[in-house]
Design an enzyme around this catalytic site. Structure first.
Site, PDB file in Angstrom:
ATOM      1  CB  SER A   1      39.108  45.624  26.536  1.00  8.10           C
ATOM      2  OG  SER A   1      39.336  46.370  27.691  1.00  8.10           O
TER       3      SER A   1
ATOM      4  CG  ASP B   1      36.794  40.746  32.513  1.00  7.20           C
ATOM      5  OD1 ASP B   1      37.377  41.496  33.324  1.00  7.20           O
ATOM      6  OD2 ASP B   1      36.534  41.082  31.341  1.00  7.20           O
TER       7      ASP B   1
ATOM      8  CG  HIS C   1      39.968  42.631  30.935  1.00  6.93           C
ATOM      9  ND1 HIS C   1      38.658  42.779  30.534  1.00  6.93           N
ATOM     10  CD2 HIS C   1      40.678  43.563  30.246  1.00  6.93           C
ATOM     11  CE1 HIS C   1      38.587  43.773  29.649  1.00  6.93           C
ATOM     12  NE2 HIS C   1      39.787  44.256  29.460  1.00  6.93           N
TER      13      HIS C   1
END
Lengths: 393, 197
Positions: A164, A329, A362
């Site tokens: 991320s 995601d 995610h």
């Protein structure tokens, strides 16, 4: 040579680095930030796992995401319920094998877990930094991480790894300090935020800033915390971390009690879960830090400094890349990772890419998954082989 | 290495920049990189193949070939290689166009449906052929566009492509002498090297 933080931990679970203790590094050389301000001095809190070899060639940098910190693996005490946030992937025999690698994990500047940030003391004013802490960018973080590397005597990372927002820092490393990164692992990241991503961040910021307890960021001086704002921000964030399917299978439309009560109290399990997540977060995280971290996300856009051409922005990079995305995601969807991959192939860089089938959205980058782990291990093992790393324990 | 891969290995020039479509476990790219300084990427969709490529240090990109090659620029590679995948694509003809947009030269291998054993299966026994090169049953085969040496040559003629080389693979070996003279009958694997005119 820095010693490993890892102590003998009699009944530690197998594959754990065991008990760990954070360190603090102090920096007196002023750091010029992207916003134009200068941090005269600062501290970074970090942990290490494994043993640095004599050549100092086996160090792996872990970059954390939005609400992450330095405690990535192991336990702080025998009573800890949960290990560090990436314990599934860091440890003896795990993807980032601490029998081979020396892992460095820090809390970024502006954080609220021990590195200099809004909750720290501002030497110039004598009060807490609070909302006056300068807005830091991914580039600023990377510059400060490079100083931490210097402090530890690490010339070049065997690998820089992050998921991320952490993946964005890894990308920035390959652009700013290409000669100091031997391999880059960029997981569930994006080369820039979409309008939708920024929109979600803005809702989160507005939730915090409109909380009557926010006091323009000076809540500490009013002996309060903008809990409601932080809670809302976390609830919104949490929705974007999970996939629709993951939420559906975890909660469905399950009710907490058997009947509808025709009111606005918690009725559905998903409401209860979100409130719990929000409540926990609102007392554990600093609101000003949250605002800063979301800004760092929004501003990250290396292509914007290269005529909008991501391939050109990545031209300085020298190392092999592993890019990983997850099918469900929708915060940083596979297409964003693929954009990155296409820029890297256009720039002629060594890159491998996998899109892992996962129901977890995610959050998948934090969780164990057989294919994810096999791939990650394969890349790290190859890294160890190419660098000629041997087991250090 | 597989017999068809050995032939292809010889056809790839020293230092070439290549794209290997359906690169499998990356064996071809690995030996090309090690011995011929070849650079480039493999595209693969199979998770295990991708992990094996990464373990070997071969650059591999998870990619469904039916999505085309839009993410690759015109003339950005010297060669595009595609082994044993043409017959599984939704539109093999369009992939051929794409390959020769991205590179000047394409190397393609596929199972020859007109191989004599296949003809015996279908012509005499009346069953859909099952063989080493076509191991699946009719109902679960990924091979949806089977063709022959003749078919492929006809498609190249229609597209105005030049066939630079043609070779034959039979099983694990290179073709018997008979397959050189009558490839459409005795060649189990068709191997072509094609270019734009």
């Amino acid at each position: 040579m820095p010693d490993s933080d890892t102590l003998a931990f009699a009944d530690r679970p197998t594959g754990s680095v065991g008990l760990v203790t954070p360190h603090i590094a102090q920096f007196d050389t002023p750091l010029a930030l992207a916003c134009g301000k200068v941090l005269p001095e600062y501290e970074l809190i970090y942990e290490t796992y494994g043993t640095l070899n004599a050549e100092r060639s086996n160090a792996v940098l872990i970059c954390h995401a939005l609400s992450g910190h330095h405690h990535a693996a192991g336990y702080h005490s025998q009573d800890d319920r949960k290990p560090g946030w990436w314990d599934d992937h860091i440890g003896p025999g795990k993807s980032i094998d601490t029998n081979r690698f020396f892992v460095v994990s820090l809390n970024n500047l502006g954080g609220c877990h021990g590195s200099t940030g809004p909750v720290s003391h501002n030497p110039e004013t004598g009060r807490q930094w609070g909302p006056e802490f300068p807005i830091v960018t991914v580039s600023d973080w990377v510059a400060s991480q490079a100083r931490l590397a210097d402090h530890l005597g690490i010339e070049r990372w065997a690998a820089a790894v992050g998921g991320s927002l952490g993946g964005m820092q890894v990308l920035q490393w390959t652009i700013t300090y290409p000669e100091r990164v031997a391999n880059a692992v960029v997981i569930a990241a994006t080369p820039r935020l979409s309008a939708q991503n920024i929109a979600f961040n803005e809702v989160a910021r507005q939730a915090i800033r409109s909380d009557p307890d926010f006091f323009g960021g000076w809540y500490a001086e009013h002996d309060t915390v903008p809990k409601r704002g932080l809670k809302l921000a976390r609830m919104i964030g949490h929705i974007t971390y999970l996939s629709e399917d993951a939420m559906g299978s975890k909660f469905g439309r399950d009710l907490r009690s058997d009947d509808l009560n025709f009111g606005f109290d918690v009725e559905f399990q998903v409401e209860s879960y979100l409130r719990y997540q929000g409540d926990t977060f609102s007392t554990a995280f600093d609101a000003n830090t949250y605002l800063l971290m979301t800004k760092a996300l929004d501003y990250f856009d290396p292509a914007s400094l290269a005529d909008g051409d991501l391939a050109k922005a990545l031209a300085p990079a020298q190392c092999p890349f592993l890019i990983v995305s997850f099918t469900t995601d929708w915060r940083f969807p596979p297409a964003r990772s693929r954009e990155l991959v296409d820029a890297l192939t256009r720039a002629g860089k060594a890159v491998s890419y996998a899109n892992i089938e996962s129901p977890h959205g995610h959050d998948a980058f934090l969780l164990p998954d057989p294919r994810y782990q096999a791939l990650f291990s394969a890349f790290m093992n190859r890294t160890a082989r190419e660098l000629g790393l041997e087991e250090t324990r | 290495m597989r017999a068809d891969l050995e032939l292809i290995y010889d056809w790839v020039p020293q230092g070439a920049h290549v794209l290997d479509l359906a690169c499998g476990d990356g064996a071809l790219l690995e030996s090309l990189a090690r011995n011929k300084d070849v650079t480039g990427y493999g595209l693969e969709i199979d998770p295990d193949g991708i992990t094996q490529c990464v373990a070997r240090g071969v650059n591999v990109i998870e990619h469904n070939l039916d999505d085309g090659l839009a993410s690759f620029c015109d003339h950005s590679y010297d060669q595009v290689i595609m082994t044993q995948a043409l017959q599984a694509l939704r539109r093999p003809d369009k992939m051929l166009d794409e390959m020769l947009r991205v590179a000047n030269e394409g190397i393609i291998t596929f199972p020859n449906f007109a191989y004599w054993r296949h003809r015996v299966y279908l012509g005499l026994r009346g069953y859909m052929p099952v063989s080493k090169s076509l191991p699946h049953a009719w109902y679960d085969t990924p091979n949806i566009h089977l063709s022959t040496f003749n078919d492929f040559e006809q498609l190249c003629r229609e597209k105005g492509l030049v066939i630079v080389d043609r070779a034959v693979g039979v099983g694990e070996r290179r073709g018997h002498w008979t397959s050189k003279w009558w490839p459409n009958l005795f060649g189990e694997i068709a191997i072509f090297r094609v270019r734009r005119r």
